[in-house]
Design a protein around this motif. Structure first.
Motif, PDB file in Angstrom:
ATOM      1  N   LYS A 350      17.966  -9.710  -4.035  1.00 38.05           N
ATOM      2  CA  LYS A 350      17.476 -11.082  -3.865  1.00 38.05           C
ATOM      3  C   LYS A 350      16.673 -11.576  -5.069  1.00 38.05           C
ATOM      4  O   LYS A 350      16.668 -12.772  -5.363  1.00 38.05           O
ATOM      5  N   CYS A 351      15.998 -10.655  -5.743  1.00 43.33           N
ATOM      6  CA  CYS A 351      15.086 -11.082  -6.805  1.00 43.33           C
ATOM      7  C   CYS A 351      15.440 -10.530  -8.176  1.00 43.33           C
ATOM      8  O   CYS A 351      14.660 -10.710  -9.125  1.00 43.33           O
ATOM      9  N   MET A 352      16.598  -9.867  -8.327  1.00 35.92           N
ATOM     10  CA  MET A 352      16.879  -9.177  -9.592  1.00 35.92           C
ATOM     11  C   MET A 352      17.171 -10.150 -10.733  1.00 35.92           C
ATOM     12  O   MET A 352      16.865  -9.843 -11.897  1.00 35.92           O
ATOM     13  N   VAL A 353      17.729 -11.317 -10.463  1.00 32.87           N
ATOM     14  CA  VAL A 353      18.070 -12.235 -11.557  1.00 32.87           C
ATOM     15  C   VAL A 353      16.812 -12.776 -12.240  1.00 32.87           C
ATOM     16  O   VAL A 353      16.643 -12.634 -13.464  1.00 32.87           O
ATOM     17  N   PRO A 354      15.870 -13.427 -11.520  1.00 35.73           N
ATOM     18  CA  PRO A 354      14.651 -13.877 -12.217  1.00 35.73           C
ATOM     19  C   PRO A 354      13.809 -12.714 -12.745  1.00 35.73           C
ATOM     20  O   PRO A 354      13.133 -12.853 -13.777  1.00 35.73           O
ATOM     21  N   LEU A 355      13.858 -11.579 -12.052  1.00 40.31           N
ATOM     22  CA  LEU A 355      13.075 -10.433 -12.498  1.00 40.31           C
ATOM     23  C   LEU A 355      13.541  -9.939 -13.854  1.00 40.31           C
ATOM     24  O   LEU A 355      12.730  -9.738 -14.769  1.00 40.31           O
ATOM     25  N   PHE A 356      14.839  -9.765 -14.041  1.00 41.03           N
ATOM     26  CA  PHE A 356      15.315  -9.209 -15.305  1.00 41.03           C
ATOM     27  C   PHE A 356      15.382 -10.257 -16.413  1.00 41.03           C
ATOM     28  O   PHE A 356      15.450  -9.891 -17.594  1.00 41.03           O
ATOM     29  N   ARG A 357      15.330 -11.512 -16.071  1.00 41.62           N
ATOM     30  CA  ARG A 357      15.128 -12.515 -17.120  1.00 41.62           C
ATOM     31  C   ARG A 357      13.737 -12.363 -17.732  1.00 41.62           C
ATOM     32  O   ARG A 357      13.567 -12.463 -18.949  1.00 41.62           O
ATOM     33  N   ARG A 358      12.757 -12.098 -16.872  1.00 43.27           N
ATOM     34  CA  ARG A 358      11.411 -11.874 -17.384  1.00 43.27           C
ATOM     35  C   ARG A 358      11.327 -10.560 -18.155  1.00 43.27           C
ATOM     36  O   ARG A 358      10.670 -10.482 -19.202  1.00 43.27           O
ATOM     37  N   ILE A 359      11.988  -9.516 -17.669  1.00 42.23           N
ATOM     38  CA  ILE A 359      11.980  -8.231 -18.381  1.00 42.23           C
ATOM     39  C   ILE A 359      12.665  -8.368 -19.737  1.00 42.23           C
ATOM     40  O   ILE A 359      12.214  -7.782 -20.740  1.00 42.23           O
ATOM     41  N   ALA A 360      13.752  -9.164 -19.801  1.00 37.77           N
ATOM     42  CA  ALA A 360      14.419  -9.383 -21.086  1.00 37.77           C
ATOM     43  C   ALA A 360      13.494 -10.075 -22.078  1.00 37.77           C
ATOM     44  O   ALA A 360      13.486  -9.749 -23.278  1.00 37.77           O
ATOM     45  N   SER A 361      12.696 -10.997 -21.584  1.00 36.85           N
ATOM     46  CA  SER A 361      11.720 -11.645 -22.464  1.00 36.85           C
ATOM     47  C   SER A 361      10.685 -10.650 -22.970  1.00 36.85           C
ATOM     48  O   SER A 361      10.270 -10.712 -24.138  1.00 36.85           O
ATOM     49  N   CYS A 362      10.285  -9.711 -22.111  1.00 37.16           N
ATOM     50  CA  CYS A 362       9.329  -8.683 -22.543  1.00 37.16           C
ATOM     51  C   CYS A 362       9.954  -7.733 -23.561  1.00 37.16           C
ATOM     52  O   CYS A 362       9.263  -7.232 -24.453  1.00 37.16           O
ATOM     53  N   LEU A 363      11.261  -7.471 -23.439  1.00 34.92           N
ATOM     54  CA  LEU A 363      11.930  -6.578 -24.392  1.00 34.92           C
ATOM     55  C   LEU A 363      11.872  -7.123 -25.806  1.00 34.92           C
ATOM     56  O   LEU A 363      11.785  -6.357 -26.777  1.00 34.92           O
ATOM     57  N   ASN A 364      11.919  -8.437 -25.958  1.00 32.41           N
ATOM     58  CA  ASN A 364      11.885  -9.059 -27.284  1.00 32.41           C
ATOM     59  C   ASN A 364      10.485  -9.440 -27.732  1.00 32.41           C
ATOM     60  O   ASN A 364      10.332 -10.178 -28.709  1.00 32.41           O
ATOM     61  N   SER A 365       9.470  -8.932 -27.036  1.00 34.33           N
ATOM     62  CA  SER A 365       8.102  -9.258 -27.435  1.00 34.33           C
ATOM     63  C   SER A 365       7.795  -8.691 -28.812  1.00 34.33           C
ATOM     64  O   SER A 365       8.176  -7.559 -29.149  1.00 34.33           O
ATOM     65  N   SER A 366       7.089  -9.474 -29.632  1.00 29.64           N
ATOM     66  CA  SER A 366       6.690  -8.987 -30.954  1.00 29.64           C
ATOM     67  C   SER A 366       5.588  -7.942 -30.866  1.00 29.64           C
ATOM     68  O   SER A 366       5.348  -7.218 -31.837  1.00 29.64           O
ATOM     69  N   HIS A 367       4.904  -7.847 -29.704  1.00 28.68           N
ATOM     70  CA  HIS A 367       3.908  -6.803 -29.491  1.00 28.68           C
ATOM     71  C   HIS A 367       4.655  -5.532 -29.077  1.00 28.68           C
ATOM     72  O   HIS A 367       5.272  -5.473 -28.009  1.00 28.68           O
ATOM     73  N   PHE A 368       4.604  -4.522 -29.918  1.00 28.70           N
ATOM     74  CA  PHE A 368       5.466  -3.355 -29.700  1.00 28.70           C
ATOM     75  C   PHE A 368       5.118  -2.621 -28.411  1.00 28.70           C
ATOM     76  O   PHE A 368       5.997  -2.019 -27.779  1.00 28.70           O
ATOM     77  N   GLN A 369       3.842  -2.656 -27.953  1.00 31.52           N
ATOM     78  CA  GLN A 369       3.490  -1.950 -26.728  1.00 31.52           C
ATOM     79  C   GLN A 369       4.109  -2.617 -25.504  1.00 31.52           C
ATOM     80  O   GLN A 369       4.511  -1.936 -24.552  1.00 31.52           O
ATOM     81  N   VAL A 370       4.183  -3.946 -25.511  1.00 35.86           N
ATOM     82  CA  VAL A 370       4.828  -4.659 -24.399  1.00 35.86           C
ATOM     83  C   VAL A 370       6.313  -4.323 -24.358  1.00 35.86           C
ATOM     84  O   VAL A 370       6.885  -4.043 -23.292  1.00 35.86           O
ATOM     85  N   ALA A 371       6.964  -4.342 -25.522  1.00 42.68           N
ATOM     86  CA  ALA A 371       8.392  -4.019 -25.570  1.00 42.68           C
ATOM     87  C   ALA A 371       8.645  -2.581 -25.126  1.00 42.68           C
ATOM     88  O   ALA A 371       9.588  -2.307 -24.363  1.00 42.68           O
ATOM     89  N   GLU A 372       7.813  -1.651 -25.572  1.00 47.13           N
ATOM     90  CA  GLU A 372       7.978  -0.258 -25.160  1.00 47.13           C
ATOM     91  C   GLU A 372       7.780  -0.092 -23.663  1.00 47.13           C
ATOM     92  O   GLU A 372       8.543   0.627 -22.998  1.00 47.13           O
ATOM     93  N   ARG A 373       6.739  -0.757 -23.121  1.00 46.31           N
ATOM     94  CA  ARG A 373       6.463  -0.621 -21.684  1.00 46.31           C
ATOM     95  C   ARG A 373       7.613  -1.165 -20.856  1.00 46.31           C
ATOM     96  O   ARG A 373       7.949  -0.597 -19.794  1.00 46.31           O
ATOM     97  N   ALA A 374       8.232  -2.248 -21.301  1.00 52.08           N
ATOM     98  CA  ALA A 374       9.383  -2.788 -20.575  1.00 52.08           C
ATOM     99  C   ALA A 374      10.583  -1.849 -20.665  1.00 52.08           C
ATOM    100  O   ALA A 374      11.325  -1.668 -19.691  1.00 52.08           O
ATOM    101  N   LEU A 375      10.793  -1.216 -21.816  1.00 55.93           N
ATOM    102  CA  LEU A 375      11.919  -0.291 -21.966  1.00 55.93           C
ATOM    103  C   LEU A 375      11.720   0.981 -21.153  1.00 55.93           C
ATOM    104  O   LEU A 375      12.699   1.600 -20.711  1.00 55.93           O
ATOM    105  N   PHE A 376      10.474   1.382 -20.944  1.00 58.13           N
ATOM    106  CA  PHE A 376      10.207   2.596 -20.172  1.00 58.13           C
ATOM    107  C   PHE A 376      10.535   2.431 -18.692  1.00 58.13           C
ATOM    108  O   PHE A 376      10.532   3.427 -17.954  1.00 58.13           O
ATOM    109  N   LEU A 377      10.808   1.215 -18.245  1.00 50.19           N
ATOM    110  CA  LEU A 377      11.222   1.034 -16.849  1.00 50.19           C
ATOM    111  C   LEU A 377      12.513   1.782 -16.558  1.00 50.19           C
ATOM    112  O   LEU A 377      12.761   2.179 -15.417  1.00 50.19           O
TER     113      LEU A 377
END
Length: 495
Positions: A350-377
């Motif tokens: 029910k919620c995977m589409v908006p959820l992974f749109r937000r996660i995709a935005s975190c993957l491209n974050s210029s802050h490397f810790q945010v991008a790493e934390r999202a990839l560790f999911l």
């Protein structure tokens, strides 16, 4: 114990009377004289046998009255309030009152008979006199503190005295000799409301004591439970939408973590509203890091009681997701992983589409810790299983972010983890990965063509500006419709 207590009080009264009243404590009321023994004539007509003053019933009643009077007298002395800002002021009186409070704590701990209503009323009156006070205005420095750190703790100089009062209040609330039905007349909504106001104290020791006492009050006085939940909700509302500062949010959430775990299944609508309107908005303030562990625990307790609420929680997290605060974004990703640990397949879809749109935005974050934390999911086995079973929907959302990281991200660690995640999808479904790659190439070509047209248009505008506004350069594919021939210029009417 009570006989020793009464004997000490009587001995102190005799000593003060022999000294002419000079040794009495400041503000202490005079001891009441013992009631006179009844005369035989007062018992009835002459010739009738009079009741013996030493009969068991009369002796028991006198002992109860004596115990009650002695207890109330001592409690009344403890109602005196002193100024603790000056340590040397009224030092003997302060120490005498503290010793008296400690003796009261010992008496209520070792008591064998229930407290009377008069004794309960006196205790509550003493608690209110000593504890309920107005805190001084908070002076904030001009520097901005970290969102995850508390302000410098303030230690109240009167805590040496207040600690005994809080200990007495805790013994009073937990004592089986205090009848809850009688005490509820005095531990009412007004008392509880003022007690909750004390959670804004700057002293962490006072907030810790209040946390324990509020939990005991919630457990013993069942009639006050709805009011306590409503009052705490109002504290959360004022904190989120008005003041943006409160010292006791973490302690209140810690109390309600135990309260929520005791909710019956299925959850009442009132409890679900508390989750949506009181708990989830607590993600909004900048200082969420101070109380995030307690808040996460409360939310996971709700999900364990009713798993269908996980969709509500995820929508709330996405609603208050930080945009420019990378430190707060990392905390949200950590909480999101804990919530996703409890999700089932139906709620995930029910919620995977908006959820992974937000996660995709975190993957491209210029802050490397945010991008790493999202990839560790993807290291979470439960979440990876959910993603693999819904890869046809999730991979098209995630792939552009993964591809951009492999091409343009500046951090080598992010690049390495991105390649590992991409390899997971390749091993999972190579055909789907190649299809997503082709779509990405087509989108990139369209984006490049759009950028080229935009660049060409800006070059024309710059050339037109260089030649002058009277000689505009207009592209051949741009045309404007001619004005209608019948149009006339009409002067505006002045009114």
């Amino acid at each position: 114990m009570w006989k020793q207590f009464i004997g000490k009080l009587s001995w102190k009264s005799m000593k003060s009377n022999s000294g002419g009243g000079g040794g009495a404590g400041a503000g202490s009321p005079p001891a009441k004289p013992p009631p006179p023994l009844p005369s035989p004539r007062e018992n009835g007509a002459a010739g009738k046998p009079s009741a013996s003053p030493t009969s068991p019933a009369a002796g028991a009643g006198a002992e109860v009255r004596s115990r009650e009077d002695a207890f109330v007298q001592k409690v009344d002395i403890c109602c005196a309030v002193y100024d603790f800002s000056d340590r040397g002021k009224d030092s003997p009186e302060k120490e005498r009152k503290r010793q008296m409070l400690m003796s009261l704590v010992d008496c209520i701990s070792a008591a064998e008979e229930p407290l009377t209503e008069t004794m309960i009323a006196a205790c509550v009156r003493m608690f209110a006199a000593n504890l309920f006070r107005v805190f001084p205005p908070k002076v904030r420095s001009g520097t901005t503190a970290s969102e995850t750190e508390e302000d410098e703790p303030f230690f109240d100089p009167s805590w040496y005295h207040l600690q005994v009062v809080y200990e007495f209040l805790l013994r009073f609330v937990t004592s089986p000799l205090v009848d809850a039905k009688v005490a509820r007349k005095y531990v009412d909504s007004s008392f509880v409301s003022k007690l909750l106001d004390l959670f804004d104290s700057d002293d962490p020791r006072e907030r810790d004591s209040l946390k324990t006492i509020l939990h005991r009050i919630y457990g013993k006085f069942m009639g006050n439970r709805p009011f306590i939940r409503k009052a705490v909700s109002n504290i959360f509302y004022r904190f989120v939408f008005e003041t943006d500062h409160h010292n006791g949010i973490a302690e209140l959430l810690e109390v309600f973590g135990s309260v929520i775990s005791g909710f019956a299944k299925p959850l009442k609508e009132e409890h679900k509203l508390f989750l949506w309107k009181a708990l989830i908005p607590l993600h909004k303030p900048k200082s969420v890091g101070v109380y995030l562990p307690q808040l996460t625990y409360c939310i996971t307790q709700f999900i364990e009681k009713e798993p269908k609420l996980v969709g509500t929680v995820i929508r709330g997290l996405l609603k208050y997701w930080p945009v420019t605060n990378s430190q707060k974004e990392m905390m949200f990703l950590g909480e999101l992983e804990e919530v996703l640990e409890l999700i089932d397949m139906a709620e995930f879809q029910k919620c995977m589409v908006p959820l992974f749109r937000r996660i995709a935005s975190c993957l491209n974050s210029s802050h490397f810790q945010v991008a790493e934390r999202a990839l560790f999911l993807w290291n979470n086995e439960h979440l990876f299983d959910m993603i693999s079973k819904n890869r046809e929907v999730i991979l098209p959302i995630i792939y552009p972010a993964l591809e951009r990281n492999t091409r343009w991200h500046w951090n080598q660690n992010v690049l390495n983890v991105t390649m590992n995640v991409r390899k997971m999808f390749h091993d999972m479904d190579e055909r789907l990965l190649l299809a997503c790659q082709n779509n990405f190439e087509e989108e990139e070509e369209k984006r490049a063509a759009t950028e080229e047209r935009r660049r060409h248009m800006w070059e024309q505008l710059e050339l037109s500006a260089a030649r002058g506004y009277h000689q505009p350069v207009i592209s051949a594919d741009v045309s404007f419709p001619p004005p209608p021939s019948s149009a006339r210029l009409v002067a505006p009417t002045v009114t």
